[in-house]
Design an enzyme around this catalytic site. Structure first.
Site, PDB file in Angstrom:
ATOM      1  N   ASP A   1     -69.292  29.342  40.428  1.00 15.80           N
ATOM      2  CA  ASP A   1     -69.639  30.766  39.942  1.00 15.80           C
ATOM      3  C   ASP A   1     -68.189  31.562  40.117  1.00 15.80           C
ATOM      4  OD1 ASP A   1     -69.425  30.423  42.586  1.00 15.80           O
ATOM      5  OD2 ASP A   1     -70.852  31.828  43.140  1.00 15.80           O
TER       6      ASP A   1
ATOM      7  N   GLY B   1     -47.963  32.996  18.926  1.00 15.90           N
ATOM      8  CA  GLY B   1     -47.810  32.650  17.682  1.00 15.90           C
ATOM      9  C   GLY B   1     -47.510  30.983  17.600  1.00 15.90           C
TER      10      GLY B   1
ATOM     11  N   TRP C   1     -45.577  27.529  15.891  1.00 14.58           N
ATOM     12  CA  TRP C   1     -45.328  26.751  14.683  1.00 14.58           C
ATOM     13  C   TRP C   1     -46.437  27.120  13.805  1.00 14.58           C
ATOM     14  CZ3 TRP C   1     -41.727  25.546  11.576  1.00 14.58           C
ATOM     15  CH2 TRP C   1     -41.954  24.559  10.383  1.00 14.58           C
ATOM     16  N   THR C   2     -47.798  26.717  14.310  1.00 13.31           N
ATOM     17  CA  THR C   2     -49.025  26.635  13.462  1.00 13.31           C
ATOM     18  C   THR C   2     -49.773  28.023  13.503  1.00 13.31           C
ATOM     19  OG1 THR C   2     -50.373  25.831  15.451  1.00 13.31           O
ATOM     20  CG2 THR C   2     -49.404  24.246  13.445  1.00 13.31           C
TER      21      THR C   2
ATOM     22  N   ASP D   1     -44.293  37.075  25.027  1.00 10.10           N
ATOM     23  CA  ASP D   1     -43.232  36.373  24.366  1.00 10.10           C
ATOM     24  C   ASP D   1     -43.718  36.204  23.013  1.00 10.10           C
ATOM     25  OD1 ASP D   1     -40.815  34.768  24.071  1.00 10.10           O
ATOM     26  OD2 ASP D   1     -42.156  32.932  23.631  1.00 10.10           O
TER      27      ASP D   1
ATOM     28  N   ASP E   1     -43.341  34.725  19.431  1.00 10.76           N
ATOM     29  CA  ASP E   1     -43.016  33.121  18.758  1.00 10.76           C
ATOM     30  C   ASP E   1     -43.281  33.338  17.270  1.00 10.76           C
ATOM     31  OD1 ASP E   1     -42.141  30.788  18.384  1.00 10.76           O
ATOM     32  OD2 ASP E   1     -43.045  29.831  19.959  1.00 10.76           O
TER      33      ASP E   1
ATOM     34  N   GLU F   1     -42.663  32.018  13.619  1.00  8.39           N
ATOM     35  CA  GLU F   1     -42.031  31.022  13.248  1.00  8.39           C
ATOM     36  C   GLU F   1     -42.319  30.758  11.766  1.00  8.39           C
ATOM     37  OE1 GLU F   1     -41.733  27.155  15.163  1.00  8.39           O
ATOM     38  OE2 GLU F   1     -42.092  28.220  17.119  1.00  8.39           O
TER      39      GLU F   1
ATOM     40  N   TYR G   1     -32.654  23.116  19.286  1.00  6.90           N
ATOM     41  CA  TYR G   1     -33.118  21.667  19.157  1.00  6.90           C
ATOM     42  C   TYR G   1     -34.018  21.656  17.793  1.00  6.90           C
ATOM     43  CZ  TYR G   1     -36.866  24.373  21.393  1.00  6.90           C
ATOM     44  OH  TYR G   1     -37.772  25.294  21.879  1.00  6.90           O
TER      45      TYR G   1
END
Length: 653
Positions: A326, A353, A355-356, A407, A409, A411, A487
C-alpha cells in the site's frame, strides 16, 4: 585573396583565423548578402573552419551554390550543414537535403575540416563564387576603409583556465563582419556578426596574458587593435582543487537499466558511485504529440511501472527496507528519494527527450503557447510531483521532492536525429525561447517554495549541429550548465574501425564525419560559452566492428570492417564491464587523444578504461571545463571503477 606564408602550422591558424570574403546571390541585392570565411583550429596536417552566409536583407535567401578552389596541397575532407562535391580540385557546396534557407536578418553556417601537405603556406579558398557571382561581391568591391578600433575591452569573468572578454562595438562605413581576439599579439579566437563578447579557453593558471581586439569588414579590411587589457589567471591550489573549470560529476541513470542490465538505484550506492556524483539525470521523460510531458505504461511510450510502481524488496532497496503493497510511491522514483536521503548533496534531474523521444519537441517548441504548455506540464508532473494514475503502473503517490530540476535532451534542434524525429530550421531560435520558458517557470516555482531548481541540457558534439541548432550565448544565460556529447563520433553504422570519443584530431581519420572534442569545445567557446559551464560527456560503453584487418600498423585502426561486432543488446555496442574482461585481445592506446582500443586480429572495440578516463579528465581540466558526465552508469562494473577514476582525477589524486 592574399597568400599568407607563416613559418609553422600554429602560426597559420592565427594568421587565417578570420579571413572574410563576400558574394551576392543572383536573386539578392549585393549589399544584403555577405559570406564570411573563418578558419579555426589547426593541427599538424589539418585545420577546421566555417563559411557563414549573413543575410541583412528583408527576405530569406531560399537557395544558394558556393563554388571555390583551394591552393595546391590543400583539400577539404568533410563538411557539415551542407552537401559537397569535388572534381579536379574544384568544390561545389550546396544546401543539405532538408534545405537551408538563410532567414532575413539571420545567418547560416557551413563548417568543414581540411588538410594540407608539408610546405603549404595558405589554405584559404580561391576563385570563389556564390550563385555565379564573384566572391568579391558581384561588381568589384571598392570598400577600402577599415573599421574603427574596438574600444572598452574588459575581462568580465575568469577562471584559472579561461577569460571572458567584452568590448564596445566598432563602426564601419559598410558594416562590421566580426572581430578577432588577439592573445599576446596572435589571434586566439574570432567572432562573426555583431557579437562583442567571447571566452578564450585553454589558458594556464597563475599566468599573465595581454588581450586586444580588432574588427574586420566583409571586404577584408581590418582595424588596428584597440587598447589592450592585461589579465592574470587565478592560481589553483596545487592539485587539491578539482581544476579551473569545476568538479561536476553527472551520471545518467537509465529507466530500462533495471531489467536486462540489472542495474538498480541501489547499485549507485553499493558501488560507491553515488557519493562521487553531484548530479543524477534520470532518462527519460516523454513528450506527447500535443506537446506535453506525459507518462504511459506501454512499450515505446513509457514505463510508469519502473518509474513509480515497481516494488523493491529489502535486498534491492537503498534503505534496506522492502516496499509495502500500500506504499503510494514505489519504483525508481522512491529509490531515488532514498538515495538522496543517504547523500543529501546529490541533485536528481529529470531528462526530457533522448534519441527516440525527441520526435515531438520541434512541434512543442514552435509557438509561445506550445512552449508554455510543455514547460508547465513537465514542471507539474515531475517537480510538483503530480503523477497520473495509470493502469498497471502500481503506485500513484506524489513525486514531489524527488527531482531538483530538468535536463533538456533534444536530439537535435534544426538537425536530423532519429529518423522519426521532426526538425525545422527555426528550431534554433525556438530552442532559445523554450529554454527561457523553462527557466522562468523553474524560477517561479522556486519562489513559491523557497528553493532553487536547476536547468541543464545535453547538447551535440558535431560542430554542424552546434551551428544549426544553438544560439549558444543566449542559451548559456539560462542554463546552470550543459553536458556535451563526447562519444558516438563513429560506430558500427560505418564500415571502418574508428575511435568514438577522441579528444584531439586523429591523423588519417577517414570520416565521413571528422571532428574531436577539441573542435567541439572550441565551437561552443567561439559562440559565447564559458568553458566552465560545459561538462564533457564520456562513454561507459564501447563500439565495435568485426572482420577488421590488421592494416600496416597491425592494430586495425582505420581499417575496413565487415560489419558491427556482436553485442549483448545491440550489435556494435557493449558495456565497459563486459569489454574489460575480454580474453585474447591486445590493448592499444593513443594517450594524446585519450583513446583506447581492443583488437584480436578481427574484432575491434573502441572503449574507455580507467586510464583513458583519467586522460580525459586531465584534458577537460586543462581546457577549464566544468566537469565530467557519464553515459550511462549501468555500463560501469560493480566496483564503480570508471567513476572512481573520474573522481580521483578530478580530486587531483
Amino acid at each position: 585573396m592574399p597568400r599568407i606564408r607563416p613559418a609553422a602550422a600554429a602560426v597559420l591558424a592565427a594568421a587565417l583565423a578570420a579571413t572574410p570574403m563576400f558574394a551576392a546571390p543572383a536573386a539578392a541585392d549585393a549589399a544584403d548578402i555577405t559570406v564570411v570565411y573563418t578558419e579555426g583550429q589547426t593541427w599538424e596536417t589539418g585545420y577546421s573552419g566555417q563559411f557563414t552566409i549573413v543575410n541583412e536583407g528583408d527576405s530569406a535567401l531560399q537557395d544558394w551554390t558556393l563554388e571555390f578552389s583551394l591552393p595546391d596541397g590543400a583539400s577539404l575532407s568533410s563538411i557539415w550543414n551542407a552537401e559537397m562535391d569535388e572534381s579536379g580540385g574544384a568544390y561545389t557546396v550546396t544546401p543539405p537535403a532538408w534545405g537551408a534557407p538563410v532567414p532575413a536578418g539571420g545567418s547560416y553556417g557551413v563548417g568543414f575540416n581540411g588538410s594540407f601537405s608539408a610546405g603549404v603556406t595558405a589554405t584559404e579558398p580561391e576563385s570563389c563564387t556564390l550563385d555565379g557571382a564573384p566572391c568579391s561581391g558581384g561588381p568589384p568591391s571598392e570598400d577600402t576603409e577599415a573599421p574603427s578600433a574596438p574600444a572598452g575591452l574588459r575581462a568580465t569573468d575568469q577562471t584559472s583556465g579561461s577569460v571572458t572578454l567584452s568590448w564596445d562595438a566598432a563602426d564601419d562605413d559598410v558594416g562590421v563582419a566580426g572581430y578577432e581576439v588577439l592573445r599576446d599579439g596572435e589571434v586566439a579566437t574570432s567572432t562573426t556578426g555583431t557579437a562583442t563578447t567571447t571566452t578564450v579557453g585553454g589558458l594556464q593558471a597563475d599566468t599573465e596574458y595581454a588581450f586586444s581586439v580588432r574588427a574586420y569588414d566583409a571586404a577584408g579590411n581590418r582595424s588596428t587593435a584597440g587598447d589592450p587589457v592585461t589579465v592574470r589567471t587565478p592560481a589553483d591550489d596545487g592539485g587539491t582543487d578539482p581544476g579551473p573549470g569545476g568538479d561536476r560529476r553527472v551520471g545518467y541513470f537509465t529507466q530500462w537499466g533495471v531489467y536486462a542490465r540489472d542495474y538498480l538505484v541501489q547499485d549507485m550506492d553499493t558501488s560507491g558511485t553515488a557519493e562521487k556524483l553531484t548530479h543524477v539525470n534520470y532518462a527519460f521523460a516523454n513528450v506527447s504529440a500535443d506537446g506535453q510531458c506525459f507518462m504511459a505504461n506501454q512499450p515505446g511510450e513509457g514505463d510508469a511501472y519502473a518509474d513509480y510502481g515497481r516494488s523493491f524488496g529489502a535486498a534491492d532497496s537503498v534503505d534496506g527496507e522492502g516496499d509495502t503493497w500500500d506504499q503510494p510511491l514505489r519504483g525508481n522514483f522512491n529509490q531515488l528519494r532514498e538515495l538522496k536521503d543517504e547523500h543529501p548533496g546529490l541533485k536528481v534531474l529529470i531528462s526530457l527527450g533522448g534519441w527516440t523521444w525527441s520526435k515531438n519537441l520541434s512541434d512543442a517548441a514552435l509557438t509561445a503557447e506550445s512552449r508554455e504548455r510543455l514547460a508547465s506540464s513537465c514542471v507539474d508532473m515531475y517537480l510538483r510531483g503530480n503523477l497520473p494514475v495509470i493502469d498497471g503502473a502500481g503506485g500513484t503517490g506524489s513525486a514531489a521532492g524527488v527531482f531538483d530540476g530538468i535536463d533538456l535532451d533534444w536530439e537535435w534542434p534544426a538537425s536530423a536525429g532519429h529518423p522519426d524525429n521532426t526538425f525545422r530550421p527555426q528550431d534554433k531560435e525556438n530552442f532559445t525561447a523554450l529554454v527561457q520558458e523553462f527557466r522562468d517557470q523553474l524560477d517561479a516555482l522556486g519562489a513559491e517554495n523557497g528553493r532553487e531548481y536547476e536547468l541543464s541540457s545535453f547538447m551535440a558534439a558535431d560542430p554542424g549541429k552546434i551551428e544549426a541548432g544553438y544560439e549558444v550565448g543566449p542559451l548559456m544565460e539560462d542554463f546552470d550548465f550543459v553536458t556535451v556529447q563526447g562519444y558516438d563520433f563513429h560506430g558500427g553504422w560505418e564500415d571502418t574501425a574508428n575511435h568514438q570519443s577522441n579528444l584531439t584530431p586523429i591523423p588519417g581519420d577517414p570520416g565521413p564525419d571528422i571532428y574531436s572534442m577539441q573542435e567541439t569545445v572550441q565551437a561552443y567557446v567561439d559562440r559565447g560559452a564559458d568553458p566552465a559551464d560545459l561538462v564533457m560527456g564520456v562513454p561507459f560503453y564501447g563500439r565495435g566492428w568485426t572482420g577488421v584487418s590488421p592494416g600496416p600498423d597491425g592494430d586495425g585502426l582505420h581499417q575496413p570492417a565487415d560489419g558491427a561486432a556482436q553485442g549483448p543488446f545491440e550489435n556494435g555496442i557493449d558495456d565497459y564491464k563486459n569489454l574489460k574482461d575480454l580474453s585474447g585481445f591486445t590493448l592499444h592506446r593513443d594517450e594524446e587523444a585519450g583513446t583506447a582500443w581492443l583488437y584480436d586480429g578481427s574484432t575491434w572495440w573502441t572503449y574507455d578504461d580507467p586510464a583513458a578516463m583519467r586522460q580525459k579528465v586531465a584534458w577537460a581540466q586543462e581546457q577549464g571545463l566544468g566537469g565530467i558526465m557519464a553515459w550511462s552508469l549501468d555500463g560501469d562494473d560493480a566496483q564503480g571503477s570508471l567513476m572512481a577514476a573520474i573522481d580521483g582525477a578530478l580530486d587531483g589524486s
